[in-house]
Design an enzyme around this catalytic site. Structure first.
Site, short mmCIF file in Angstrom:
data_model
loop_
_atom_site.label_atom_id
_atom_site.label_comp_id
_atom_site.label_asym_id
_atom_site.label_seq_id
_atom_site.Cartn_x
_atom_site.Cartn_y
_atom_site.Cartn_z
N GLY A 61 0.91 -1.29 -0.04
CA GLY A 61 0.07 0.04 0.12
C GLY A 61 0.91 1.16 0.01
N ASN A 62 0.20 2.38 0.28
CA ASN A 62 1.07 3.68 0.32
C ASN A 62 0.36 4.51 1.72
OD1 ASN A 62 -0.82 5.58 -0.94
ND2 ASN A 62 -0.64 4.26 -2.79
N ASN A 63 1.08 5.65 1.80
CA ASN A 63 0.98 6.31 2.68
C ASN A 63 -0.48 7.52 2.55
OD1 ASN A 63 2.49 5.64 4.84
ND2 ASN A 63 4.19 6.81 4.06
N SER A 64 -1.05 7.49 1.31
CA SER A 64 -2.06 8.17 1.16
C SER A 64 -3.18 8.49 2.25
CB SER A 64 -2.48 8.03 -0.10
OG SER A 64 -3.85 8.86 -0.46
N ALA B 99 -4.05 7.55 -4.83
CA ALA B 99 -2.79 6.84 -5.26
C ALA B 99 -2.88 5.56 -5.44
CB ALA B 99 -1.86 7.29 -3.80
#
Ligand code: CTP
Length: 405
Positions: free
Chosen positions: A212-215, A280
Protein backbone atom coordinates in the site's frame (compact mmCIF):
# COMPACT_ATOMS: atom_id res chain seq x y z
CA UNK A 1 -23.76 18.58 6.23
CA UNK A 2 -26.13 21.38 5.27
CA UNK A 3 -25.70 24.02 2.63
CA UNK A 4 -25.66 26.61 5.42
CA UNK A 5 -22.89 24.89 7.31
CA UNK A 6 -20.15 27.46 8.01
CA UNK A 7 -22.13 30.21 6.24
CA UNK A 8 -22.60 33.69 7.68
CA UNK A 9 -26.16 34.95 7.73
CA UNK A 10 -27.12 38.53 8.47
CA UNK A 11 -30.71 38.61 9.66
CA UNK A 12 -32.51 41.95 9.48
CA UNK A 13 -35.68 42.21 11.55
CA UNK A 14 -38.24 44.93 10.95
CA UNK A 15 -41.22 45.88 13.05
CA UNK A 16 -44.07 43.48 12.42
CA UNK A 17 -45.79 40.99 14.69
CA UNK A 18 -44.10 38.09 12.88
CA UNK A 19 -40.85 39.28 14.51
CA UNK A 20 -41.81 37.10 17.47
CA UNK A 21 -40.90 34.08 15.31
CA UNK A 22 -37.35 35.27 14.58
CA UNK A 23 -35.61 33.57 17.53
CA UNK A 24 -36.82 30.27 16.01
CA UNK A 25 -35.48 31.41 12.64
CA UNK A 26 -32.07 32.12 14.17
CA UNK A 27 -32.17 28.67 15.84
CA UNK A 28 -33.06 26.98 12.54
CA UNK A 29 -30.00 28.50 10.83
CA UNK A 30 -27.71 27.71 13.73
CA UNK A 31 -28.94 24.10 13.75
CA UNK A 32 -27.76 23.91 10.13
CA UNK A 33 -24.28 25.05 11.16
CA UNK A 34 -24.60 28.73 10.16
CA UNK A 35 -23.40 31.76 12.10
CA UNK A 36 -26.08 34.41 12.51
CA UNK A 37 -25.80 38.12 13.29
CA UNK A 38 -28.90 40.21 13.82
CA UNK A 39 -29.72 43.82 12.97
CA UNK A 40 -33.07 45.14 14.21
CA UNK A 41 -35.03 48.22 13.26
CA UNK A 42 -35.94 50.25 16.36
CA UNK A 43 -39.64 49.39 16.05
CA UNK A 44 -39.00 45.63 15.83
CA UNK A 45 -37.91 45.78 19.49
CA UNK A 46 -41.59 46.18 20.40
CA UNK A 47 -42.19 42.63 19.18
CA UNK A 48 -39.06 40.70 20.20
CA UNK A 49 -36.20 41.62 22.52
CA UNK A 50 -32.58 42.14 21.48
CA UNK A 51 -31.57 40.07 24.51
CA UNK A 52 -33.45 37.01 23.22
CA UNK A 53 -31.86 37.38 19.79
CA UNK A 54 -28.37 38.00 21.21
CA UNK A 55 -28.77 34.88 23.34
CA UNK A 56 -29.95 32.57 20.57
CA UNK A 57 -27.53 33.96 17.98
CA UNK A 58 -24.63 34.10 20.46
CA UNK A 59 -23.68 37.42 18.89
CA UNK A 60 -24.31 41.06 19.79
CA UNK A 61 -27.44 42.53 18.23
CA UNK A 62 -27.33 45.98 16.64
CA UNK A 63 -30.12 48.46 16.00
CA UNK A 64 -28.61 51.94 15.85
CA UNK A 65 -25.79 53.65 14.00
CA UNK A 66 -23.98 54.39 17.25
CA UNK A 67 -22.98 51.77 19.81
CA UNK A 68 -25.14 52.36 22.86
CA UNK A 69 -24.14 52.42 26.55
CA UNK A 70 -20.67 53.71 25.85
CA UNK A 71 -18.86 56.73 27.27
CA UNK A 72 -17.06 56.98 23.99
CA UNK A 73 -19.71 56.17 21.40
CA UNK A 74 -18.56 54.00 18.53
CA UNK A 75 -19.92 53.69 15.04
CA UNK A 76 -21.75 50.41 14.38
CA UNK A 77 -20.11 49.68 11.07
CA UNK A 78 -22.95 48.70 8.73
CA UNK A 79 -20.50 48.20 5.84
CA UNK A 80 -18.45 45.68 7.79
CA UNK A 81 -21.66 43.87 8.86
CA UNK A 82 -22.95 43.78 5.29
CA UNK A 83 -19.68 42.54 3.79
CA UNK A 84 -19.34 39.91 6.51
CA UNK A 85 -22.50 38.13 5.31
CA UNK A 86 -22.69 35.26 2.81
CA UNK A 87 -26.47 35.80 2.74
CA UNK A 88 -28.73 38.52 4.08
CA UNK A 89 -32.32 37.83 5.06
CA UNK A 90 -34.87 40.44 6.08
CA UNK A 91 -37.65 38.75 8.00
CA UNK A 92 -40.19 39.94 8.71
CA UNK A 93 -40.01 42.63 6.04
CA UNK A 94 -42.70 45.23 6.60
CA UNK A 95 -44.25 47.38 3.90
CA UNK A 96 -42.23 50.32 5.25
CA UNK A 97 -38.90 48.45 5.09
CA UNK A 98 -39.64 47.04 1.63
CA UNK A 99 -40.53 50.49 0.35
CA UNK A 100 -37.35 52.01 1.85
CA UNK A 101 -35.24 49.25 0.34
CA UNK A 102 -36.81 49.83 -3.08
CA UNK A 103 -36.09 53.56 -2.87
CA UNK A 104 -32.64 53.34 -1.26
CA UNK A 105 -33.78 55.28 1.81
CA UNK A 106 -31.16 54.87 4.48
CA UNK A 107 -33.04 55.75 7.64
CA UNK A 108 -31.83 52.98 9.96
CA UNK A 109 -28.94 50.55 10.42
CA UNK A 110 -30.78 47.68 8.73
CA UNK A 111 -31.37 49.73 5.58
CA UNK A 112 -27.79 50.98 5.60
CA UNK A 113 -26.52 47.40 5.81
CA UNK A 114 -28.86 46.31 3.01
CA UNK A 115 -27.69 49.15 0.75
CA UNK A 116 -24.06 48.20 1.42
CA UNK A 117 -24.56 44.47 0.91
CA UNK A 118 -22.74 42.53 -1.81
CA UNK A 119 -24.26 39.12 -1.05
CA UNK A 120 -27.54 37.57 -2.15
CA UNK A 121 -30.45 39.18 -0.24
CA UNK A 122 -33.73 37.47 0.66
CA UNK A 123 -36.85 39.22 1.89
CA UNK A 124 -39.73 37.52 3.71
CA UNK A 125 -42.64 39.99 3.64
CA UNK A 126 -45.20 40.02 6.44
CA UNK A 127 -48.29 42.21 6.20
CA UNK A 128 -51.99 42.32 6.50
CA UNK A 129 -53.79 41.13 3.35
CA UNK A 130 -54.86 44.52 1.94
CA UNK A 131 -51.52 46.13 2.67
CA UNK A 132 -49.77 43.17 1.02
CA UNK A 133 -52.00 43.35 -2.05
CA UNK A 134 -51.74 47.16 -2.33
CA UNK A 135 -50.38 48.08 -5.77
CA UNK A 136 -47.73 50.32 -4.17
CA UNK A 137 -46.39 47.40 -2.12
CA UNK A 138 -46.57 45.01 -5.08
CA UNK A 139 -44.67 47.57 -7.13
CA UNK A 140 -41.99 47.91 -4.44
CA UNK A 141 -41.59 44.13 -4.27
CA UNK A 142 -41.27 44.00 -8.05
CA UNK A 143 -38.61 46.72 -7.85
CA UNK A 144 -36.68 44.66 -5.30
CA UNK A 145 -36.90 41.63 -7.60
CA UNK A 146 -35.54 43.80 -10.42
CA UNK A 147 -32.67 44.76 -8.13
CA UNK A 148 -31.81 41.08 -7.68
CA UNK A 149 -33.41 40.62 -4.25
CA UNK A 150 -35.21 37.31 -3.77
CA UNK A 151 -38.70 38.06 -2.44
CA UNK A 152 -40.25 35.04 -0.73
CA UNK A 153 -43.93 34.36 -1.25
CA UNK A 154 -46.20 34.96 1.72
CA UNK A 155 -48.55 32.39 3.18
CA UNK A 156 -52.29 32.48 3.30
CA UNK A 157 -53.91 32.17 6.71
CA UNK A 158 -54.89 33.80 9.96
CA UNK A 159 -53.49 37.35 10.27
CA UNK A 160 -52.84 39.45 13.38
CA UNK A 161 -55.66 41.81 12.35
CA UNK A 162 -58.13 38.94 12.73
CA UNK A 163 -58.59 38.82 8.98
CA UNK A 164 -57.91 35.76 6.90
CA UNK A 165 -55.81 35.97 3.74
CA UNK A 166 -52.43 36.26 2.05
CA UNK A 167 -49.64 38.20 3.75
CA UNK A 168 -48.39 35.95 6.55
CA UNK A 169 -44.65 35.50 6.82
CA UNK A 170 -43.58 31.94 6.05
CA UNK A 171 -42.78 29.76 9.06
CA UNK A 172 -39.06 29.83 10.06
CA UNK A 173 -38.30 26.31 8.82
CA UNK A 174 -40.08 27.05 5.50
CA UNK A 175 -37.98 30.20 5.06
CA UNK A 176 -34.83 28.14 5.61
CA UNK A 177 -35.88 25.46 3.10
CA UNK A 178 -36.99 28.07 0.55
CA UNK A 179 -33.56 29.70 0.76
CA UNK A 180 -31.82 26.33 0.64
CA UNK A 181 -33.72 25.31 -2.53
CA UNK A 182 -33.16 28.65 -4.17
CA UNK A 183 -29.43 28.68 -3.41
CA UNK A 184 -28.83 25.08 -4.44
CA UNK A 185 -30.74 25.52 -7.73
CA UNK A 186 -28.34 28.31 -8.64
CA UNK A 187 -25.13 26.56 -7.65
CA UNK A 188 -22.78 26.02 -10.60
CA UNK A 189 -22.73 22.22 -10.30
CA UNK A 190 -26.40 21.74 -9.49
CA UNK A 191 -27.70 18.60 -11.21
CA UNK A 192 -24.16 17.51 -12.22
CA UNK A 193 -22.50 14.30 -11.13
CA UNK A 194 -18.92 14.59 -9.89
CA UNK A 195 -16.98 11.37 -9.35
CA UNK A 196 -13.69 11.20 -7.48
CA UNK A 197 -11.19 8.56 -6.51
CA UNK A 198 -9.29 9.09 -3.27
CA UNK A 199 -6.89 7.42 -0.86
CA UNK A 200 -4.52 4.54 -1.42
CA UNK A 201 -5.23 1.06 -2.73
CA UNK A 202 -4.09 -2.06 -0.90
CA UNK A 203 -2.87 -4.95 -3.01
CA UNK A 204 -2.96 -8.23 -1.14
CA UNK A 205 0.10 -10.43 -0.81
CA UNK A 206 -1.86 -12.88 1.32
CA UNK A 207 -4.96 -12.49 3.52
CA UNK A 208 -3.11 -10.36 6.10
CA UNK A 209 -0.34 -8.58 4.18
CA UNK A 210 -0.56 -6.03 1.46
CA UNK A 211 1.34 -3.48 -0.61
CA UNK A 212 0.00 0.00 0.00
CA UNK A 213 1.09 3.59 0.42
CA UNK A 214 0.77 6.50 2.85
CA UNK A 215 -2.01 8.39 1.11
CA UNK A 216 -4.56 9.57 3.70
CA UNK A 217 -7.28 10.45 1.18
CA UNK A 218 -7.57 13.98 2.64
CA UNK A 219 -7.19 15.80 -0.67
CA UNK A 220 -9.89 13.66 -2.30
CA UNK A 221 -12.28 14.08 0.64
CA UNK A 222 -11.80 17.87 0.56
CA UNK A 223 -12.44 17.91 -3.19
CA UNK A 224 -15.61 15.87 -2.64
CA UNK A 225 -16.84 18.37 -0.02
CA UNK A 226 -16.12 21.30 -2.34
CA UNK A 227 -17.97 19.62 -5.22
CA UNK A 228 -20.97 19.06 -2.95
CA UNK A 229 -20.83 22.68 -1.75
CA UNK A 230 -21.02 23.71 -5.41
CA UNK A 231 -24.22 21.70 -5.74
CA UNK A 232 -22.97 18.47 -7.32
CA UNK A 233 -24.14 14.94 -6.63
CA UNK A 234 -20.86 13.40 -5.55
CA UNK A 235 -19.62 9.83 -5.76
CA UNK A 236 -16.42 9.42 -3.77
CA UNK A 237 -14.66 6.15 -4.52
CA UNK A 238 -12.25 5.76 -1.65
CA UNK A 239 -9.51 3.26 -1.03
CA UNK A 240 -8.77 2.31 2.60
CA UNK A 241 -8.91 5.59 4.53
CA UNK A 242 -9.75 6.50 8.11
CA UNK A 243 -11.72 9.49 6.86
CA UNK A 244 -15.47 9.80 6.55
CA UNK A 245 -17.79 12.56 5.42
CA UNK A 246 -21.36 13.34 6.35
CA UNK A 247 -23.10 15.18 3.53
CA UNK A 248 -26.46 14.43 1.95
CA UNK A 249 -24.97 14.81 -1.55
CA UNK A 250 -21.85 12.69 -1.06
CA UNK A 251 -21.97 8.92 -1.44
CA UNK A 252 -18.79 7.22 -0.30
CA UNK A 253 -18.06 3.90 -2.00
CA UNK A 254 -15.30 1.99 -0.24
CA UNK A 255 -12.90 -0.23 -2.17
CA UNK A 256 -9.60 -1.90 -1.31
CA UNK A 257 -7.77 -2.74 -4.50
CA UNK A 258 -6.95 -1.01 -7.79
CA UNK A 259 -9.09 -3.60 -9.61
CA UNK A 260 -12.10 -2.78 -7.43
CA UNK A 261 -11.50 0.97 -7.85
CA UNK A 262 -11.34 0.43 -11.62
CA UNK A 263 -14.67 -1.43 -11.75
CA UNK A 264 -16.53 1.11 -9.60
CA UNK A 265 -14.97 4.03 -11.52
CA UNK A 266 -16.14 2.64 -14.88
CA UNK A 267 -19.61 2.15 -13.49
CA UNK A 268 -19.92 5.82 -12.48
CA UNK A 269 -17.98 7.40 -15.35
CA UNK A 270 -20.61 7.25 -18.09
CA UNK A 271 -22.90 9.93 -16.68
CA UNK A 272 -20.24 11.90 -14.77
CA UNK A 273 -19.82 15.56 -15.69
CA UNK A 274 -16.46 15.76 -13.94
CA UNK A 275 -14.17 12.91 -12.88
CA UNK A 276 -11.19 13.60 -10.63
CA UNK A 277 -8.64 10.87 -10.00
CA UNK A 278 -6.88 11.89 -6.81
CA UNK A 279 -6.26 8.36 -5.54
CA UNK A 280 -2.73 7.09 -5.09
CA UNK A 281 -3.45 3.87 -6.94
CA UNK A 282 -0.87 1.10 -6.63
CA UNK A 283 0.71 0.66 -10.05
CA UNK A 284 1.57 -2.99 -9.34
CA UNK A 285 0.03 -5.85 -7.44
CA UNK A 286 1.51 -9.15 -6.25
CA UNK A 287 1.05 -11.97 -8.72
CA UNK A 288 -0.22 -14.31 -6.07
CA UNK A 289 -3.54 -15.39 -4.84
CA UNK A 290 -2.43 -16.94 -1.58
CA UNK A 291 -5.64 -17.78 0.21
CA UNK A 292 -3.82 -18.64 3.45
CA UNK A 293 -1.29 -16.59 5.36
CA UNK A 294 2.20 -17.31 4.04
CA UNK A 295 4.12 -18.88 6.93
CA UNK A 296 7.62 -17.78 7.88
CA UNK A 297 8.91 -21.33 7.54
CA UNK A 298 7.68 -21.58 3.93
CA UNK A 299 10.10 -18.81 3.01
CA UNK A 300 9.19 -15.59 1.34
CA UNK A 301 12.09 -14.35 -0.71
CA UNK A 302 10.34 -12.81 -3.68
CA UNK A 303 7.08 -11.20 -4.71
CA UNK A 304 6.30 -11.14 -8.41
CA UNK A 305 4.50 -7.95 -9.35
CA UNK A 306 2.11 -7.44 -12.22
CA UNK A 307 0.60 -4.11 -13.35
CA UNK A 308 -2.78 -2.94 -12.10
CA UNK A 309 -5.15 -1.29 -14.56
CA UNK A 310 -4.36 2.39 -15.12
CA UNK A 311 -7.82 3.70 -14.29
CA UNK A 312 -7.20 7.26 -15.42
CA UNK A 313 -5.58 6.24 -18.71
CA UNK A 314 -8.58 4.02 -19.48
CA UNK A 315 -11.06 6.80 -18.66
CA UNK A 316 -9.07 9.20 -20.86
CA UNK A 317 -9.16 6.73 -23.74
CA UNK A 318 -12.94 6.28 -23.60
CA UNK A 319 -13.72 9.92 -22.70
CA UNK A 320 -16.81 11.49 -24.25
CA UNK A 321 -18.10 14.67 -22.60
CA UNK A 322 -16.58 14.17 -19.16
CA UNK A 323 -14.14 16.74 -17.80
CA UNK A 324 -11.28 14.52 -16.67
CA UNK A 325 -8.75 15.62 -14.07
CA UNK A 326 -5.73 13.67 -12.89
CA UNK A 327 -3.18 14.11 -10.14
CA UNK A 328 0.56 13.75 -10.49
CA UNK A 329 2.98 13.26 -7.65
CA UNK A 330 6.49 13.91 -8.88
CA UNK A 331 9.95 14.14 -7.40
CA UNK A 332 11.92 15.36 -10.45
CA UNK A 333 11.24 17.16 -13.73
CA UNK A 334 7.84 17.87 -12.18
CA UNK A 335 6.32 20.10 -14.86
CA UNK A 336 7.53 18.02 -17.82
CA UNK A 337 6.35 14.78 -16.24
CA UNK A 338 2.94 16.21 -15.34
CA UNK A 339 2.57 17.70 -18.82
CA UNK A 340 3.44 14.28 -20.27
CA UNK A 341 0.74 12.59 -18.17
CA UNK A 342 -1.79 15.25 -19.16
CA UNK A 343 -1.25 14.43 -22.84
CA UNK A 344 -0.74 10.65 -22.55
CA UNK A 345 -3.86 10.13 -20.46
CA UNK A 346 -5.98 12.55 -22.55
CA UNK A 347 -6.85 14.73 -19.55
CA UNK A 348 -8.53 18.13 -19.38
CA UNK A 349 -6.35 19.12 -16.44
CA UNK A 350 -3.76 17.72 -14.07
CA UNK A 351 -2.95 18.77 -10.51
CA UNK A 352 0.73 18.47 -9.76
CA UNK A 353 2.05 18.03 -6.24
CA UNK A 354 5.73 17.79 -5.64
CA UNK A 355 7.20 15.69 -2.87
CA UNK A 356 9.97 18.31 -2.81
CA UNK A 357 7.66 20.87 -1.18
CA UNK A 358 8.07 20.84 2.60
CA UNK A 359 4.76 20.40 4.57
CA UNK A 360 2.85 19.41 1.44
CA UNK A 361 1.54 16.10 0.19
CA UNK A 362 0.62 12.76 1.74
CA UNK A 363 -0.94 12.67 5.17
CA UNK A 364 -0.63 16.37 6.06
CA UNK A 365 -3.33 19.02 6.09
CA UNK A 366 -1.61 21.20 3.53
CA UNK A 367 -0.74 21.00 -0.10
CA UNK A 368 1.09 23.06 -2.69
CA UNK A 369 -0.10 22.49 -6.21
CA UNK A 370 0.46 23.55 -9.77
CA UNK A 371 -2.56 23.30 -12.06
CA UNK A 372 -1.90 22.36 -15.70
CA UNK A 373 -4.25 22.38 -18.67
CA UNK A 374 -3.59 21.76 -22.36
CA UNK A 375 -2.20 24.80 -24.21
CA UNK A 376 -2.22 27.03 -21.12
CA UNK A 377 0.52 28.28 -18.84
CA UNK A 378 0.73 26.24 -15.60
CA UNK A 379 -0.71 28.02 -12.56
CA UNK A 380 1.34 27.63 -9.38
CA UNK A 381 -0.45 28.11 -6.05
CA UNK A 382 0.93 28.85 -2.58
CA UNK A 383 1.08 26.27 0.20
CA UNK A 384 -2.48 26.09 1.58
CA UNK A 385 -4.80 23.84 3.56
CA UNK A 386 -6.21 21.01 1.49
CA UNK A 387 -9.67 22.55 1.89
CA UNK A 388 -8.38 25.79 0.32
CA UNK A 389 -6.62 23.83 -2.43
CA UNK A 390 -9.93 22.13 -3.22
CA UNK A 391 -11.49 25.58 -3.71
CA UNK A 392 -8.67 26.60 -6.09
CA UNK A 393 -8.95 23.36 -8.06
CA UNK A 394 -12.70 23.74 -8.56
CA UNK A 395 -12.35 27.45 -9.44
CA UNK A 396 -10.07 26.38 -12.28
CA UNK A 397 -12.23 23.43 -13.31
CA UNK A 398 -15.33 25.62 -13.43
CA UNK A 399 -13.62 28.27 -15.57
CA UNK A 400 -12.80 25.66 -18.21
CA UNK A 401 -15.87 23.45 -17.74
CA UNK A 402 -18.36 26.30 -18.14
CA UNK A 403 -16.76 27.12 -21.50
CA UNK A 404 -17.06 23.54 -22.80
CA UNK A 405 -20.51 22.57 -21.49
N1 CTP B 1 -3.85 6.48 -11.63
C1 CTP B 1 -4.89 5.64 -11.88
N2 CTP B 1 -4.68 4.30 -11.94
C2 CTP B 1 -3.45 3.79 -11.75
C3 CTP B 1 -2.37 4.66 -11.49
C4 CTP B 1 -2.60 6.01 -11.42
O1 CTP B 1 -6.02 6.09 -12.05
N3 CTP B 1 -3.26 2.49 -11.80
C5 CTP B 1 -4.09 7.94 -11.61
C6 CTP B 1 -3.87 8.61 -10.26
O2 CTP B 1 -5.06 8.64 -9.51
C7 CTP B 1 -3.41 10.01 -10.69
C8 CTP B 1 -2.70 9.77 -12.00
O3 CTP B 1 -3.15 8.52 -12.48
O4 CTP B 1 -4.52 10.83 -10.97
C9 CTP B 1 -1.21 9.83 -11.94
O5 CTP B 1 -0.70 8.73 -11.34
P1 CTP B 1 0.86 8.37 -11.35
O6 CTP B 1 1.02 7.13 -10.56
O7 CTP B 1 1.64 9.54 -10.90
O8 CTP B 1 1.13 8.20 -12.87
P2 CTP B 1 1.69 7.00 -13.66
O9 CTP B 1 0.98 6.95 -14.94
O10 CTP B 1 1.59 5.77 -12.86
O11 CTP B 1 3.18 7.42 -13.96
P3 CTP B 1 4.54 7.26 -13.12
O12 CTP B 1 4.46 6.03 -12.29
O13 CTP B 1 5.54 7.19 -14.18
O14 CTP B 1 4.66 8.51 -12.30
Amino acid sequence: MSLFSGKKILLGISGGIAAYKTPMLVRAFIKQGAEVRVIMTPSSKDFVTPLTLATVSQNPVYSSFIAEDQDNPLWNNHVEMALWADYMLIAPATSNTISSMAQARCTNLLLAAYLSSQCEVFVAPAMDLDMYAHPANQKNEATLTEHGVVVLPTEEGFLASGLQGKGRMQEPEDIVSFMENHISKNLPLNGKKVVLTAGPTYEAIDPVRFIGNNSSGKMGFELAKRAAALGAEVILISGPSALDVDHANITVLRVNTADQMFEVSKLHYTDAAIFIASAAVADFKPDTNATQKIKKETGFSQINLIPTPDILAHLGAVKEKQFLVGFALETENELENAQGKLERKNLDAIVLNSLNDANAGFGGDQNKITYLQPNTKPIAFELKTKAAVAVDVFDQILLAYEKTS
